[in-house]
Design an enzyme around this catalytic site. Structure first.
Site, PDB file in Angstrom:
ATOM      1  N   LYS A 265       0.848  -1.194   0.000  1.00  0.00           N
ATOM      2  CA  LYS A 265       0.000   0.000   0.000  1.00  0.00           C
ATOM      3  C   LYS A 265       0.881   1.240   0.000  1.00  0.00           C
ATOM      4  O   LYS A 265       0.621   2.210  -0.703  1.00  0.00           O
ATOM      5  CB  LYS A 265      -0.931  -0.003   1.228  1.00  0.00           C
ATOM      6  CG  LYS A 265      -2.048  -1.026   1.126  1.00  0.00           C
ATOM      7  CD  LYS A 265      -2.852  -1.183   2.417  1.00  0.00           C
ATOM      8  CE  LYS A 265      -3.887  -2.296   2.254  1.00  0.00           C
ATOM      9  NZ  LYS A 265      -4.648  -2.591   3.477  1.00  0.00           N
TER      10      LYS A 265
ATOM     11  N   GLN B  53      -4.847  -1.440   9.667  1.00  0.00           N
ATOM     12  CA  GLN B  53      -4.782  -2.760   9.030  1.00  0.00           C
ATOM     13  C   GLN B  53      -5.372  -3.827   9.959  1.00  0.00           C
ATOM     14  O   GLN B  53      -5.039  -3.897  11.142  1.00  0.00           O
ATOM     15  CB  GLN B  53      -3.316  -3.087   8.675  1.00  0.00           C
ATOM     16  CG  GLN B  53      -3.124  -4.368   7.886  1.00  0.00           C
ATOM     17  CD  GLN B  53      -3.699  -4.336   6.486  1.00  0.00           C
ATOM     18  OE1 GLN B  53      -3.878  -3.269   5.894  1.00  0.00           O
ATOM     19  NE2 GLN B  53      -4.022  -5.494   5.944  1.00  0.00           N
TER      20      GLN B  53
ATOM     21  N   ASP C 102     -11.066   2.921   4.069  1.00  0.00           N
ATOM     22  CA  ASP C 102     -11.529   1.531   3.966  1.00  0.00           C
ATOM     23  C   ASP C 102     -13.039   1.454   3.747  1.00  0.00           C
ATOM     24  O   ASP C 102     -13.560   0.412   3.339  1.00  0.00           O
ATOM     25  CB  ASP C 102     -11.222   0.779   5.264  1.00  0.00           C
ATOM     26  CG  ASP C 102      -9.910   0.014   5.217  1.00  0.00           C
ATOM     27  OD1 ASP C 102      -9.574  -0.506   4.145  1.00  0.00           O
ATOM     28  OD2 ASP C 102      -9.246  -0.064   6.261  1.00  0.00           O
TER      29      ASP C 102
HETATM   30  N1  GUN Z   1      -6.955  -6.716   6.100  1.00  0.00           N
HETATM   31  C1  GUN Z   1      -7.235  -7.432   4.993  1.00  0.00           C
HETATM   32  N2  GUN Z   1      -7.860  -6.661   4.072  1.00  0.00           N
HETATM   33  C2  GUN Z   1      -7.980  -5.427   4.619  1.00  0.00           C
HETATM   34  C3  GUN Z   1      -8.527  -4.195   4.151  1.00  0.00           C
HETATM   35  O1  GUN Z   1      -9.056  -4.075   3.045  1.00  0.00           O
HETATM   36  N3  GUN Z   1      -8.438  -3.144   5.023  1.00  0.00           N
HETATM   37  C4  GUN Z   1      -7.879  -3.253   6.247  1.00  0.00           C
HETATM   38  N4  GUN Z   1      -7.858  -2.177   7.022  1.00  0.00           N
HETATM   39  N5  GUN Z   1      -7.370  -4.392   6.714  1.00  0.00           N
HETATM   40  C5  GUN Z   1      -7.415  -5.464   5.892  1.00  0.00           C
END
Ligand code: GUN
Length: 280
Positions: A51, A95, A118
């Site tokens: 990311k 996350q 998100d």
């Molecule tokens: N863990 C796995 N996929 C995601 C996501 O799309 N966002 C977040 N914050 N954590 C994750």
């Protein structure tokens, strides 16, 4: 047709990069993304690094805020409060998964919905369900963009979504409803899973069971979107048995190289959208 998620992601990221250049020229500012990473769960480390790398490539100012797995909930909540108030930050992402002493609901609720890249905050979930302006979760948004590359008008199509998570299944259903699909969500307690899947013009599989969807589960000429990331020995496979399904359907996403790259591109898109709303 095998849907090339890497290529679609690259195209979208190129558009985002251009948009950020224009924003920078106009405002002398760039969107800022803060990612909070707690603990040392290996897949999370990889996702977050990715990311950050992708953010930087398009011109988003990105930072990873790391905490050891023992961090207190209070400490994380205080950091979120600080980021909510920080002018240079337009996106906040915590996350998942979180260590057990930290209440996921409290954390998600603490994020300013306008910075919730998100799209997990109940305000965004509610706005999406109501058909109002919302930040849409990145994975289902990426899935929808891929589906629409294959078929522009989804009106009247029967979409079946395997999985009912807040991350994917539920928002995916909302997005496809908005596209005038007839939507069925199926899950681990659904009876006749195979028969339900056989009715799908569009099948989105997001349950985390390797190769669950077999060749005889899918309808001829349907569109198959595979969100699964499962490890068998050292190989990554999806929720769909790709080899059995691929020649029967109109289009299918591979794993890897399908939905995954689109999820990241959509995070960048959401970060820019949040920046624009915060600065409008
Ligand atoms: N863990 C796995 N996929 C995601 C996501 O799309 N966002 C977040 N914050 N954590 C994750």
């Amino acid at each position: 047709m095998i849907i090339d998620g890497k290529q679609e992601s690259a195209l979208l990221r190129e558009e985002i990069k251009k948009e950020i250049l224009i924003i920078k020229e106009k405002t002398n500012k760039v969107p800022g993304l803060s990612v909070i990473l707690i603990g040392d769960f290996a897949p999370s480390q990889i996702y977050v690094k990715n990311k950050e790398k992708n953010s930087k490539e398009v011109g988003i100012k990105s930072e990873i805020i790391r905490y050891p797995k023992e961090v207190t909930e209070q400490e994380v909540l205080e950091k979120i409060k600080e980021l909510n108030n920080a002018k240079h930050i337009s996106g906040i992402l915590v996350q998942l998964p979180l260590p057990q002493q930290i209440d996921k609901e409290k954390i998600i609720n603490a994020i300013n919905p306008l910075k919730d890249v998100d799209g997990f905050h109940p305000i965004n979930v509610g706005n999406l369900a109501s058909g109002y302006k919302a930040v849409v979760p990145c994975t289902p948004l990426g899935c929808l963009l891929l589906i629409k590359k294959v078929e522009k008008d989804l009106s009247g199509k029967h979409a079946v979504i395997l999985g009912r998570s807040n991350l994917n299944g539920k928002p995916m259903a909302q997005l496809l409803l908005k596209e005038n699909c007839t939507v069925t969500i199926v899950h681990s307690k659904t009876k006749n899973l195979k028969e339900e899947c056989q009715k799908a013009d569009i099948l989105v599989a997001a349950v985390g069971v390797a190769n669950l969807v077999k060749g005889d589960w899918v309808k001829k000429d349907s569109i198959i979107i595979d969100v699964g990331i499962n490890k068998i020995d050292d190989k990554i496979v999806g929720d769909v048995n790709f080899d059995e399904v691929k020649d029967k359907v109109k289009a299918i996403t591979p794993v890897p190289g399908g939905v995954g790259p689109m999820t990241i591109a959509c995070l960048l898109k959401n970060t820019v959208e949040c920046f624009k709303r915060l600065n409008s």
